[in-house]
Enzyme design. Sequence first.
Site, PDB file in Angstrom:
ATOM      1  N   ASP A 201      -3.432  -9.650  -0.078  1.00 36.40           N
ATOM      2  CA  ASP A 201      -4.019 -10.146  -1.328  1.00 36.40           C
ATOM      3  C   ASP A 201      -3.659 -11.609  -1.495  1.00 36.40           C
ATOM      4  O   ASP A 201      -3.017 -12.200  -0.610  1.00 36.40           O
ATOM      5  CB  ASP A 201      -3.601  -9.278  -2.537  1.00 36.40           C
ATOM      6  CG  ASP A 201      -2.119  -9.399  -2.891  1.00 36.40           C
ATOM      7  OD1 ASP A 201      -1.458 -10.342  -2.403  1.00 36.40           O
ATOM      8  OD2 ASP A 201      -1.632  -8.555  -3.661  1.00 36.40           O
TER       9      ASP A 201
ATOM     10  N   GLY B 226      14.231  11.260   7.486  1.00 36.55           N
ATOM     11  CA  GLY B 226      14.317  10.468   6.267  1.00 36.55           C
ATOM     12  C   GLY B 226      14.970   9.141   6.583  1.00 36.55           C
ATOM     13  O   GLY B 226      14.965   8.703   7.740  1.00 36.55           O
TER      14      GLY B 226
ATOM     15  N   HIS C 253       9.028   2.752   7.771  1.00 33.97           N
ATOM     16  CA  HIS C 253       8.952   3.388   9.096  1.00 33.97           C
ATOM     17  C   HIS C 253      10.185   4.240   9.389  1.00 33.97           C
ATOM     18  O   HIS C 253      10.100   5.234  10.099  1.00 33.97           O
ATOM     19  CB  HIS C 253       8.768   2.321  10.189  1.00 33.97           C
ATOM     20  CG  HIS C 253       7.358   1.820  10.285  1.00 33.97           C
ATOM     21  ND1 HIS C 253       6.788   1.382  11.457  1.00 33.97           N
ATOM     22  CD2 HIS C 253       6.394   1.691   9.348  1.00 33.97           C
ATOM     23  CE1 HIS C 253       5.540   0.988  11.238  1.00 33.97           C
ATOM     24  NE2 HIS C 253       5.279   1.167   9.957  1.00 33.97           N
TER      25      HIS C 253
ATOM     26  N   HIS D 220       1.439  -2.692   0.495  1.00 36.65           N
ATOM     27  CA  HIS D 220       0.572  -3.797   0.917  1.00 36.65           C
ATOM     28  C   HIS D 220       0.417  -4.853  -0.168  1.00 36.65           C
ATOM     29  O   HIS D 220      -0.438  -5.721  -0.064  1.00 36.65           O
ATOM     30  CB  HIS D 220      -0.789  -3.242   1.361  1.00 36.65           C
ATOM     31  CG  HIS D 220      -0.696  -2.481   2.653  1.00 36.65           C
ATOM     32  ND1 HIS D 220      -1.745  -1.785   3.213  1.00 36.65           N
ATOM     33  CD2 HIS D 220       0.345  -2.317   3.514  1.00 36.65           C
ATOM     34  CE1 HIS D 220      -1.349  -1.208   4.349  1.00 36.65           C
ATOM     35  NE2 HIS D 220      -0.082  -1.521   4.549  1.00 36.65           N
TER      36      HIS D 220
ATOM     37  N   ASP E 289       2.992  -7.323  -6.931  1.00 34.33           N
ATOM     38  CA  ASP E 289       2.222  -7.094  -8.152  1.00 34.33           C
ATOM     39  C   ASP E 289       0.944  -6.318  -7.814  1.00 34.33           C
ATOM     40  O   ASP E 289       0.697  -5.983  -6.655  1.00 34.33           O
ATOM     41  CB  ASP E 289       1.879  -8.429  -8.816  1.00 34.33           C
ATOM     42  CG  ASP E 289       1.013  -9.312  -7.918  1.00 34.33           C
ATOM     43  OD1 ASP E 289       0.677  -8.876  -6.779  1.00 34.33           O
ATOM     44  OD2 ASP E 289       0.673 -10.422  -8.327  1.00 34.33           O
TER      45      ASP E 289
END
Length: 781
Positions: A214, A86, A73, A192, A221
């Site tokens: 996940d 930046g 962000h 994510h 990973d």
Amino acid sequence: MYTRIFITVSLVAHWRSVLAVPTWPAPTDELEDMMFLNTGYRSRGLANLVTPCSKGLNTSRVTAAEWLRTAFHDSISGNIYTGAGGLDGSIAWELDSLENEGNFADDSVAAWAPFVSDLTSLSDVIAAATYVLTRSCSNISVAVRGGRVDATEAGPSGFVPQPQNAVSIFRNQFARLGLDDQGMVQFIACGHSIGGVHGGDHPEITDSALANFDTTPAVLDNQIAVEYVSGTTNDPLVVGKSTTNTRNSDFRVFSQADKNATIRSLAADPQLFANACKSLFQTMIDQVPAGTQLSDPIAPYEVKPYALQLTLLDGGSRIRFTGDVRIRTTQGTISQVQLVYTDRNGAVAQTPISTSVKGTATGFDDSFSFFGFSTDLLVDTSISSFRVSVTYSDSTQATYDNNGSGFQVVDTVIYQAPQSCLDSSGKLTVVAAVRNQTVPHLQVLIKVPQAEPNPVPSISMSTVPMAAQSAVGPYQLYSADLAFPNSLANPPVFGVFAGSVSDSRKSVSGLPTSCNTLAPARQSSQIKTSSSATTQSSISSSSSAIVSTTATLSSSSITSSDIVSASSGTSTQSLHATGSSTSSSTTLSPSPTPSANVSFQGCYYDAVNPRALSAESTSSSDMTVEECAAACTQYHYFGLEYARECYCGNTLDSASTQQPATDCNMPCSGTSTQLCGGPSRLSLYTNLLYSQPSNPQIPGYDYKGCYSEGTTTRALLGASFSEADMTVQTCASLCQGTAYFGLEYGRECYCAPTLQSSSSPSPNNLHHALRRKPNSVLRRA
Ligand SMILES: *[C@@H]1O[C@H](CO)[C@@H](O)[C@H](O)[C@H]1NC(C)=O
Ligand SMILES: *[C@@H]1O[C@H](CO)[C@@H](O)[C@H](O)[C@H]1NC(C)=O
Ligand SMILES: *[C@@H]1O[C@H](CO)[C@@H](O)[C@H](O)[C@H]1NC(C)=O
Ligand SMILES: *[C@@H]1O[C@H](CO)[C@@H](O)[C@H](O)[C@H]1NC(C)=O
Ligand SMILES: *[C@@H]1O[C@H](CO)[C@@H](O)[C@H](O)[C@H]1NC(C)=O
Ligand SMILES: *[C@@H]1O[C@H](CO)[C@@H](O)[C@H](O)[C@H]1NC(C)=O
């Protein structure tokens, strides 16, 4: 560069061979600590906040994921077309923005704020934080460069991708970072890969406290891609509530950007995924406002000095040099470290400075040992630089010369901690010693809290002129007072500056509440300067038996000729002067126990480097045993030497061995009825008024006693910690769950399931107090 004899290049990690070995000091030195000193002595603890990767502020949070999101962000405001924005720390000014809804950004910036200093910007801390979080959650290692400059206000809004955005808006947002569709999909998949969505913050996406992206939310990973492609995903931005309100942004981007091509390639190849994330996170942290000068990537120093300090001693004839050097031990353990130094006239000193282990630290990929030293140098020759000579356990040797020029030590302006003080009203007095005509000034940095909700302090600098005091030896003393509010949570950091040089980054911790003065002259130094080789060598103590006296303590009378029957055959007038007037016709106490409150231990060898008792010293022309005892009430031991010198300490240096009692034969300068050591000889006493802190009592643990460290391995091999305000209780809670914990060296704490057999009980009697590093070991009851 450094020279490493006998060690082949293959032992050096390959990425190190492409990075330049840094030259010390560098503006990135603090960042280097944050990146590589995770646990142990002098560790900074940044990595601890995200290690293990699953660590979070509560059970439904993952700090590493929150840091990564916060870094993103901050960086996403960058615009490669305009050069603006930046990674610039603007996030600290944007915490109220709807784009940063939830606690993740507030808590991340609050965790980073203590690492911000005049040397290290928030945006540099975010870059280091990205390194530690990726390294904790994967084997991905981004290169960190320093030199970012923080924004002083919020950046523009509208840059942060929102789940409800159309894919075309996502495209524009990522294009401003220079990323195409493939880069966009890869970035979202990498971001994510850890953490999830909080239902509390995003009820339109999930009802769960935490819905993970996940099934491996604490491993960076490709599982997010594998599960998406195989149709088993529970990613709340793919399936569930979000599908009905177009907040299923992962699905829309993965599927619509390039018809799943990129996400499929990531699912098929974990290494491709890791390479993509490494490259994209690098892009994220290196996106800086145009004009920002970034340093070379930060690599760990092979050798790095810490807390180098010169201190002018009483009388101005000697100068004490103290500090630590850190050696990278990843390639092997070390048997000896010495400092080979060059004096202020450019001559290499004959005798190197010896060191001893003070602690160890570890990072993700490296281990380090710290070696401490304290030595007294003659003020005339002093020191200008040193090289570090390391002998490894396999007998290989290396000399580290800091890219050729050695590690510089400036002796023209020095901060005098013993003469400085901080009183209870908050008045700071700083004393400096300056070797030439330049008038120094004091510079004080204070962290000033900013308006809520920004938790990052601003740094305020003030400059205070210093007033000349007395001259001591070749130095002129200067002093300055500064009052600062007592309530200030962040204590000042200060330095003395003269011309182009300084002695800076000093802290108030440990300063006494009232200032001591520095004695302008010292009798023994007069003796030394006035005279012969014999006296000179007695001070440098290169010879262990300079005065071989024929007197014995059982004789009731000692004559001056006894005292100075020097083996070298050269007697000295000044020694005669000391002895003859006072002792030739006086009866000396054979058992020198002048006070009920002290206990004579014997006559001990003393060297200048290191001192037998090194904590404090004083000297006076009316020295007595009582006067020295009174000067050393804070210490277990005190000792008198050379008629007028007094030393205090809680441990006796291991080189200080017991000598014939007859060696301590000089009458005290303040009374002819007591003996005050001799040349290189210390009349050693214990101070019975010193109340030793009692053995620690911790519920659930038994105190095992004082144990030695092994010579090659630590007594307790588990986690280690170091804190300025360490207590037994703190260590017990840091080591919670381990069978043993132990404390060492005032501030260090070690934990382990077992006590190594190389460690042995080290009772607190005199001879075992020879050990410099007693360990208090406690065992779970
Ligand atoms: C090391 O020294 C060389 C020669 O003086 C210099 O060119 C180089 O920039 C130095 N390297 C670093 C990292 O400072
Ligand atoms: C990192 O590399 C090591 C050694 O190759 C391996 O054992 C470990 O599983 C890797 N960790 C991750 C998170 O990929
Ligand atoms: C954990 O923290 C999140 C975010 O601050 C909050 O919404 C949630 O209620 C907390 N959960 C627990 C179990 O404390
Ligand atoms: C992409 O993959 C997902 C999950 O397998 C699938 O539901 C979707 O239809 C695919 N989209 C396209 C355009 O192929
Ligand atoms: C005195 O010391 C300062 C700091 O090292 C230096 O800048 C200055 O040139 C020196 N002046 C003289 C006269 O030696
Ligand atoms: C020893 O210490 C006690 C308590 O401080 C004091 O009263 C006494 O005078 C001391 N004795 C001597 C001989 O100094």
